[in-house]
Motif scaffolding. Structure first.
Motif, short mmCIF file in Angstrom:
data_model
loop_
_atom_site.label_atom_id
_atom_site.label_comp_id
_atom_site.label_asym_id
_atom_site.label_seq_id
_atom_site.Cartn_x
_atom_site.Cartn_y
_atom_site.Cartn_z
N SER A 119 -0.46 -105.35 -10.96
CA SER A 119 -1.55 -104.46 -10.54
C SER A 119 -2.87 -104.85 -11.20
CB SER A 119 -1.20 -103.01 -10.89
OG SER A 119 -0.06 -102.59 -10.19
N LEU A 120 -2.83 -105.14 -12.49
CA LEU A 120 -4.06 -105.48 -13.20
C LEU A 120 -4.57 -106.86 -12.83
CD1 LEU A 120 -3.38 -104.07 -16.81
CD2 LEU A 120 -4.21 -102.89 -14.76
N GLU A 173 0.26 -100.01 -9.20
CA GLU A 173 0.97 -100.00 -7.92
C GLU A 173 2.25 -100.82 -8.06
OE1 GLU A 173 2.28 -99.16 -5.09
OE2 GLU A 173 0.42 -98.99 -3.94
N SER A 174 3.19 -100.57 -7.19
CA SER A 174 4.45 -101.32 -7.18
C SER A 174 4.18 -102.78 -6.81
CB SER A 174 5.41 -100.70 -6.17
OG SER A 174 6.42 -101.60 -5.80
N ALA A 175 4.63 -103.71 -7.64
CA ALA A 175 4.44 -105.13 -7.36
C ALA A 175 5.14 -105.52 -6.06
CB ALA A 175 4.96 -105.97 -8.53
N ALA A 176 6.34 -104.97 -5.86
CA ALA A 176 7.10 -105.28 -4.65
C ALA A 176 6.36 -104.77 -3.41
CB ALA A 176 8.50 -104.67 -4.73
N PHE A 177 5.77 -103.59 -3.51
CA PHE A 177 5.05 -103.02 -2.36
C PHE A 177 3.79 -103.82 -2.06
CE2 PHE A 177 2.33 -100.06 -0.09
CZ PHE A 177 3.22 -99.50 0.83
N THR A 179 3.39 -106.97 -2.49
CA THR A 179 3.84 -108.19 -1.80
C THR A 179 4.22 -107.89 -0.36
OG1 THR A 179 4.64 -109.15 -3.88
CG2 THR A 179 5.53 -110.05 -1.84
N LYS A 180 4.94 -106.80 -0.16
CA LYS A 180 5.41 -106.43 1.18
C LYS A 180 4.25 -106.09 2.10
CE LYS A 180 8.25 -102.97 3.56
NZ LYS A 180 9.13 -101.78 3.39
N ALA A 181 3.28 -105.31 1.59
CA ALA A 181 2.18 -104.86 2.44
C ALA A 181 1.19 -105.97 2.73
CB ALA A 181 1.46 -103.69 1.78
N VAL A 192 0.00 -96.99 0.74
CA VAL A 192 0.11 -97.27 -0.69
C VAL A 192 1.41 -96.67 -1.20
CG1 VAL A 192 -2.41 -97.26 -1.00
CG2 VAL A 192 -1.11 -95.17 -1.43
N ASN A 193 1.83 -97.12 -2.37
CA ASN A 193 3.08 -96.63 -2.97
C ASN A 193 2.87 -96.52 -4.48
OD1 ASN A 193 5.84 -95.99 -3.39
ND2 ASN A 193 6.29 -98.15 -3.80
#
Length: 528
Positions: A119-120, A173-177, A179-181, A192-193
């Motif tokens: 996120s950062l 934020e979720s790192a996986a999200f 990448t997915k978004a 967002v997640n």
């Protein structure tokens, strides 16, 4: 902040004084019970809900309830632990964050140090183009240094960085999200997640954003009392006021001053004025042009009728500004700030003297292009006042209309400012440290819109950034303030209180400008 009471401490009122038509209320009474739903008004639709671009009132009013940061900035402008239970600086070139265990994202996955790093780091990625990149200008690297530990390595000491971790610069934020978004992140389709008290339940483009209570929120003290929040977009100022008077909406922040008198006498709600860090200023965005001559900037400032602007733009609901940073932005040293401001000169109107300065500078007839917009009535009033002042002293001030949904881009996209010499800002500090605003004027800072440069000023910014003691740091920052005012890197106009209209059926929301970082909707509930 000069007003220490918080929203959860009940309603505390301080007189505006001096015959001003408003009083500062530092909070609203705590909610007595839950409600199923509430409707809130935004003056514009967010261009994105990507935290990297959350640099204006509409997106932050939403995201303050959806996403959390490493630190939390409270309604009384204090910095407290957020998603990091501890932030330490073992040496001047490191900030070490201990990540809070047991936190869940809205999709149920657990918060990890990897999510924090991802996120950062986004803010440092040129491909992202974060509007918060200036907060990272002194960062060398961001690394996972333990199972639930993240270390930020600095190129030079930066005390402000840790406070910025309570703003969108510190959103996780979720790192996986992410990448997915991909490129759809933060859009109506991508969403967002985050980990905040509300989830993003839906986004109807051009109409509204819907938030839903997150039952798995980690902070029980801020478990939402309102189950569903609907944020509606109403750009027309009159329509927005009428929506509140008719109870079509339950409340809103940053209301048009043209509606204050009606809202103050409304039978169905209350108009509040709260603590603020906001000062309205003119930003010279092209110091290679006409405004590059300090004499021209001074002449324009001298020609401005600030009292008239306050009367016409905000109906008298403001006070003349003496500096780019509002006095409320000195949350680290509110008492000392009074002395610092007392040392600053008053801006007095002198049209004849201003015209003589323009002639001395050889600027008679020269062009200045100023951005304006129908986004708010104040912008048009200010632009017209500047154009009139320019005409009085021999400057050719031309107004360039900017679409309401594009005005924010002026502050994050250099290409959007092409051909613009001057723009109005309603600038608020997100932290209690005035170095946040004065540090932006350092040479090379991404938020130094006019590329102002002063070697002595730059040295003082570095000195302030390396000073750990808050009072001592503010003392150095006061020197920056004096230089900025003397050079008119920004041209101050007036300070304005935060404002909020709230239905009498509801209570609990903060009146403070901290609503842009703090989850204000979580405390909103029934008044009876």
């Amino acid at each position: 902040m000069a007003f220490a009471a918080t929203a959860c401490g009940g309603a505390t009122t301080s007189s505006g004084g001096g015959g001003l038509p408003f009083q500062i209320t530092a909070g609203t009474p705590a909610a007595k019970g839950p409600v199923d739903s509430a409707t809130w008004s935004l003056y514009a639709e967010p261009q994105s809900l990507d935290y990297a671009y959350a640099f204006d009132y509409p997106p932050n009013t939403v995201l303050s309830n959806v996403c959390d940061q490493l630190n939390r900035i409270t309604p009384d402008m204090k910095v407290e632990p957020g998603l990091a239970t501890a932030a330490t600086s073992p040496d001047p070139l490191r900030w070490v964050y201990t990540i809070r265990p047991g936190v869940k994202f809205h999709d149920g996955t657990a918060l990890t140090a990897d999510d924090v790093v991802a996120s950062l780091r986004r803010h440092m990625d040129p491909a992202v183009g974060s509007y918060w990149v200036a907060a990272y200008q002194n960062v060398a690297s961001i690394d996972k240094t333990g199972p639930m530990e993240v270390t930020v390595h600095l190129r030079k000491p930066d005390q402000l960085f840790n406070q910025e971790m309570g703003t969108s610069a510190g959103t996780i934020e979720s790192a996986a999200f992410l990448t997915k978004a991909g490129a759809n992140y933060g859009t109506p389709d991508g969403g967002v997640n985050c980990t905040g008290p509300y989830t993003l339940a839906g986004w109807q483009k051009g109409q509204s954003i819907n938030l839903k209570k997150f039952d798995g929120y980690w902070d029980s003290a801020l478990a939402p009392k309102t189950a569903n929040m609907k944020m509606v977009f109403i750009q027309d100022p009159a329509a927005r006021v009428n929506a509140m008077l008719s109870s079509e909406v339950d409340g809103g922040y940053l209301l048009p001053s043209t509606g204050f008198d009606k809202l103050k006498t409304a039978s169905n709600g209350t108009l509040f004025f709260g603590p603020s860090t906001t000062a309205v200023s003119l930003i010279p965005t092209n110091l290679q042009g006409t405004l590059g001559d300090a004499r021209v900037r001074k002449a324009l400032s001298m020609a401005l009728d600030r009292s008239g602007i306050i009367s016409a733009a905000v109906g008298g609901y403001g006070t003349p500004a003496k500096a780019p940073a509002a006095i409320g932005a000195w949350g680290l040293a509110p008492d000392a700030a009074k002395d610092y401001y007392a040392q600053l000169p008053e801006f007095t109107r002198d049209v004849a003297g201003a015209k003589a300065l323009i002639e001395q500078a050889g600027a008679t007839g020269k062009k200045v292009v100023m951005a304006t917009s129908t986004m708010s009535p104040e912008l048009g009033v200010i632009a017209n006042a500047v154009q009139s002042a320019g005409h009085d002293i021999g400057l050719d001030v031309q107004l360039q209309p900017i679409a309401p949904d594009a005005y924010t881009a002026l502050f994050g996209d250099a290409s959007a400012r092409a051909g613009i010499d001057l723009m109005t800002t309603f600038w608020y500090d997100s932290t209690p440290d005035p170095l946040e605003i004065y540090g932006m004027l350092q040479t090379g800072n991404a938020l130094n819109y006019g590329s102002y440069s002063n070697p002595d000023y730059d040295k003082l910014v570095d000195q302030a950034g390396a000073t750990a003691d808050p009072a001592a740091r503010c003392a150095v920052t006061s020197k920056l303030q004096q230089i900025a005012v003397n050079d008119l890197a920004w041209i101050p106009l007036y300070e304005a209180p935060n404002n909020m209209f709230l239905s009498k059926k509801l209570t609990g929301a903060t009146t403070s400008i901290a609503q842009l970082q703090y989850p204000w909707a979580a405390q909103l509930g029934s008044a009876s």
